[in-house]
Write a protein that holds these residues in place. Sequence first.
Motif, PDB file in Angstrom:
ATOM      1  N   SER A 162       8.689   0.110  -4.722  1.00  0.00           N
ATOM      2  CA  SER A 162      10.005  -0.129  -4.095  1.00  0.00           C
ATOM      3  C   SER A 162      10.993  -0.907  -4.958  1.00  0.00           C
ATOM      4  O   SER A 162      11.651  -1.843  -4.495  1.00  0.00           O
ATOM      5  CB  SER A 162       9.848  -0.823  -2.736  1.00  0.00           C
ATOM      6  OG  SER A 162       9.457   0.105  -1.753  1.00  0.00           O
ATOM      7  N   THR A 163      11.144  -0.475  -6.205  1.00  0.00           N
ATOM      8  CA  THR A 163      12.267  -0.979  -6.994  1.00  0.00           C
ATOM      9  C   THR A 163      13.566  -0.634  -6.282  1.00  0.00           C
ATOM     10  O   THR A 163      14.478  -1.456  -6.184  1.00  0.00           O
ATOM     11  CB  THR A 163      12.257  -0.371  -8.403  1.00  0.00           C
ATOM     12  OG1 THR A 163      11.062  -0.758  -9.085  1.00  0.00           O
ATOM     13  CG2 THR A 163      13.460  -0.834  -9.213  1.00  0.00           C
ATOM     14  N   THR A 164      13.642   0.599  -5.759  1.00  0.00           N
ATOM     15  CA  THR A 164      14.831   1.020  -5.012  1.00  0.00           C
ATOM     16  C   THR A 164      15.094   0.075  -3.851  1.00  0.00           C
ATOM     17  O   THR A 164      16.235  -0.332  -3.607  1.00  0.00           O
ATOM     18  CB  THR A 164      14.645   2.452  -4.473  1.00  0.00           C
ATOM     19  OG1 THR A 164      14.268   3.319  -5.548  1.00  0.00           O
ATOM     20  CG2 THR A 164      15.927   2.966  -3.842  1.00  0.00           C
ATOM     21  N   GLY A 165      14.042  -0.294  -3.129  1.00  0.00           N
ATOM     22  CA  GLY A 165      14.189  -1.154  -1.963  1.00  0.00           C
ATOM     23  C   GLY A 165      14.645  -2.558  -2.310  1.00  0.00           C
ATOM     24  O   GLY A 165      15.493  -3.138  -1.625  1.00  0.00           O
ATOM     25  N   ALA A 166      14.081  -3.127  -3.354  1.00  0.00           N
ATOM     26  CA  ALA A 166      14.458  -4.481  -3.761  1.00  0.00           C
ATOM     27  C   ALA A 166      15.932  -4.543  -4.130  1.00  0.00           C
ATOM     28  O   ALA A 166      16.652  -5.483  -3.761  1.00  0.00           O
ATOM     29  CB  ALA A 166      13.592  -4.932  -4.931  1.00  0.00           C
ATOM     30  N   GLU A 186      -2.076   0.947  -1.262  1.00  0.00           N
ATOM     31  CA  GLU A 186      -1.995  -0.114  -2.274  1.00  0.00           C
ATOM     32  C   GLU A 186      -0.545  -0.316  -2.715  1.00  0.00           C
ATOM     33  O   GLU A 186      -0.064  -1.454  -2.830  1.00  0.00           O
ATOM     34  CB  GLU A 186      -2.858   0.244  -3.489  1.00  0.00           C
ATOM     35  CG  GLU A 186      -2.778  -0.775  -4.620  1.00  0.00           C
ATOM     36  CD  GLU A 186      -3.506  -0.333  -5.881  1.00  0.00           C
ATOM     37  OE1 GLU A 186      -3.387  -1.040  -6.900  1.00  0.00           O
ATOM     38  OE2 GLU A 186      -4.188   0.714  -5.844  1.00  0.00           O
ATOM     39  N   TYR A 187       0.174   0.787  -2.943  1.00  0.00           N
ATOM     40  CA  TYR A 187       1.559   0.687  -3.385  1.00  0.00           C
ATOM     41  C   TYR A 187       2.476   0.217  -2.258  1.00  0.00           C
ATOM     42  O   TYR A 187       3.429  -0.543  -2.491  1.00  0.00           O
ATOM     43  CB  TYR A 187       2.035   2.030  -3.939  1.00  0.00           C
ATOM     44  CG  TYR A 187       1.247   2.510  -5.140  1.00  0.00           C
ATOM     45  CD1 TYR A 187       0.593   1.604  -5.975  1.00  0.00           C
ATOM     46  CD2 TYR A 187       1.139   3.860  -5.439  1.00  0.00           C
ATOM     47  CE1 TYR A 187      -0.137   2.039  -7.079  1.00  0.00           C
ATOM     48  CE2 TYR A 187       0.417   4.306  -6.537  1.00  0.00           C
ATOM     49  CZ  TYR A 187      -0.229   3.389  -7.355  1.00  0.00           C
ATOM     50  OH  TYR A 187      -0.942   3.833  -8.442  1.00  0.00           O
ATOM     51  N   ARG A 190       7.128  -7.141  -2.069  1.00  0.00           N
ATOM     52  CA  ARG A 190       8.349  -7.177  -2.879  1.00  0.00           C
ATOM     53  C   ARG A 190       9.590  -7.303  -2.001  1.00  0.00           C
ATOM     54  O   ARG A 190      10.525  -8.052  -2.322  1.00  0.00           O
ATOM     55  CB  ARG A 190       8.440  -5.904  -3.728  1.00  0.00           C
ATOM     56  CG  ARG A 190       9.437  -6.001  -4.856  1.00  0.00           C
ATOM     57  CD  ARG A 190       9.226  -4.910  -5.836  1.00  0.00           C
ATOM     58  NE  ARG A 190      10.161  -4.995  -6.944  1.00  0.00           N
ATOM     59  CZ  ARG A 190      10.331  -4.039  -7.829  1.00  0.00           C
ATOM     60  NH1 ARG A 190       9.628  -2.922  -7.737  1.00  0.00           N
ATOM     61  NH2 ARG A 190      11.206  -4.180  -8.813  1.00  0.00           N
ATOM     62  N   LEU A 191       9.617  -6.587  -0.890  1.00  0.00           N
ATOM     63  CA  LEU A 191      10.760  -6.674   0.013  1.00  0.00           C
ATOM     64  C   LEU A 191      10.823  -8.044   0.680  1.00  0.00           C
ATOM     65  O   LEU A 191      11.906  -8.588   0.904  1.00  0.00           O
ATOM     66  CB  LEU A 191      10.688  -5.564   1.063  1.00  0.00           C
ATOM     67  CG  LEU A 191      10.941  -4.142   0.559  1.00  0.00           C
ATOM     68  CD1 LEU A 191      10.720  -3.134   1.662  1.00  0.00           C
ATOM     69  CD2 LEU A 191      12.346  -4.001  -0.013  1.00  0.00           C
ATOM     70  N   GLU A 192       9.653  -8.584   1.005  1.00  0.00           N
ATOM     71  CA  GLU A 192       9.624  -9.915   1.610  1.00  0.00           C
ATOM     72  C   GLU A 192      10.170 -10.978   0.660  1.00  0.00           C
ATOM     73  O   GLU A 192      10.776 -11.963   1.095  1.00  0.00           O
ATOM     74  CB  GLU A 192       8.179 -10.272   1.994  1.00  0.00           C
ATOM     75  CG  GLU A 192       7.652  -9.498   3.212  1.00  0.00           C
ATOM     76  CD  GLU A 192       6.179  -9.748   3.468  1.00  0.00           C
ATOM     77  OE1 GLU A 192       5.753  -9.540   4.608  1.00  0.00           O
ATOM     78  OE2 GLU A 192       5.453 -10.149   2.528  1.00  0.00           O
ATOM     79  N   ASN A 193       9.974 -10.748  -0.631  1.00  0.00           N
ATOM     80  CA  ASN A 193      10.400 -11.732  -1.629  1.00  0.00           C
ATOM     81  C   ASN A 193      11.730 -11.376  -2.302  1.00  0.00           C
ATOM     82  O   ASN A 193      12.172 -12.095  -3.196  1.00  0.00           O
ATOM     83  CB  ASN A 193       9.326 -11.884  -2.710  1.00  0.00           C
ATOM     84  CG  ASN A 193       8.030 -12.452  -2.146  1.00  0.00           C
ATOM     85  OD1 ASN A 193       8.057 -13.325  -1.295  1.00  0.00           O
ATOM     86  ND2 ASN A 193       6.895 -11.942  -2.609  1.00  0.00           N
ATOM     87  N   ALA A 194      12.336 -10.255  -1.902  1.00  0.00           N
ATOM     88  CA  ALA A 194      13.576  -9.809  -2.537  1.00  0.00           C
ATOM     89  C   ALA A 194      14.693 -10.815  -2.303  1.00  0.00           C
ATOM     90  O   ALA A 194      14.832 -11.377  -1.219  1.00  0.00           O
ATOM     91  CB  ALA A 194      13.985  -8.442  -1.979  1.00  0.00           C
ATOM     92  N   GLN A 195      15.491 -11.011  -3.334  1.00  0.00           N
ATOM     93  CA  GLN A 195      16.618 -11.931  -3.259  1.00  0.00           C
ATOM     94  C   GLN A 195      17.820 -11.233  -2.636  1.00  0.00           C
ATOM     95  O   GLN A 195      18.173 -10.134  -3.026  1.00  0.00           O
ATOM     96  CB  GLN A 195      16.993 -12.433  -4.667  1.00  0.00           C
ATOM     97  CG  GLN A 195      15.888 -13.229  -5.360  1.00  0.00           C
ATOM     98  CD  GLN A 195      15.595 -14.533  -4.660  1.00  0.00           C
ATOM     99  OE1 GLN A 195      16.500 -15.236  -4.231  1.00  0.00           O
ATOM    100  NE2 GLN A 195      14.331 -14.890  -4.566  1.00  0.00           N
ATOM    101  N   LEU A 196      18.432 -11.861  -1.652  1.00  0.00           N
ATOM    102  CA  LEU A 196      19.617 -11.296  -1.001  1.00  0.00           C
ATOM    103  C   LEU A 196      20.894 -11.802  -1.686  1.00  0.00           C
ATOM    104  O   LEU A 196      20.913 -12.861  -2.267  1.00  0.00           O
ATOM    105  CB  LEU A 196      19.642 -11.672   0.474  1.00  0.00           C
ATOM    106  CG  LEU A 196      18.509 -11.093   1.333  1.00  0.00           C
ATOM    107  CD1 LEU A 196      18.627 -11.612   2.749  1.00  0.00           C
ATOM    108  CD2 LEU A 196      18.552  -9.577   1.330  1.00  0.00           C
TER     109      LEU A 196
END
Length: 260
Positions: free
Chosen positions: A225-229, A246-247, A254-260
């Motif tokens: 989820s590079t797109t999602g981040a 796994e992915y 990654r989404l939980e830790n993504a910077q807004l």
Amino acid sequence: MKYKISGTSPFYEDNNSQLYLGDTFELLKKCKKESVDLIFADPPYFLSNDGITCKGGKMVSVNKGAWDKIDSVEEKHKFNRKWIKLCKRVLKPNGSIWISGTLHNIYSIGMALEQEGFKIINNITWQKTNPPPNLACRCFTHSTETILWAQKNDKKSRHLFNYQLMKELNGGKQMKDVWEGPLTPKREKNNGKHPTQKPEYLLERILLASSNKGDVVLDPFCGSSTTGAVAKRLGRIYIGIDNNEEYIDISKRRLENAQL
């Protein structure tokens, strides 16, 4: 949340993102028709042929997993036409699709796009500044990937292109179709590693070029989820689909830790 895939519960969701674990083909069929503004797809390249490559200075296998293998050219093209056809159904009339690939699959994808009623807008060449060396020394070093940008081949369709923003990001000059930059840095893999993870700067440029805040962005082979981040950071609504738990777990972290 403004978007739902009918009859299916997301593996993970927050205010502007959803992840779905399951078969891409089946989940795309359940998406509402003409409901997505932008699609970015990084489908299997089908390059797992028992060869070798260099990674971190070590000789390693090119094999990614069973998902990256296919029996024949005909099966590969059938696969590409199938998912591209389903993506066309969910894409809005003025939406667009971006698909990345290498020589192993990009020619099939280009043909499949045209066969399924798309018009190719641009052929972007991503030139890697730090590609792995060619160990066999029997051909030139593979240092590029191709990203095709396409819209529906309909006279009424008018794809979004934030031309002025791209020009500003390029120092006041028209941006060209060769994009140069490094491979994915280690800091973007802190939540787990994916074998074909794209760097965030690529997705940032794509999303800024062809979507606006609040638009729905779909990634049918979302991986890590590079797109999602990037979508989350830029204020887009993100829908990610992958059949590998796994992915999807990596994507969730990654989404939980993504910077807004």
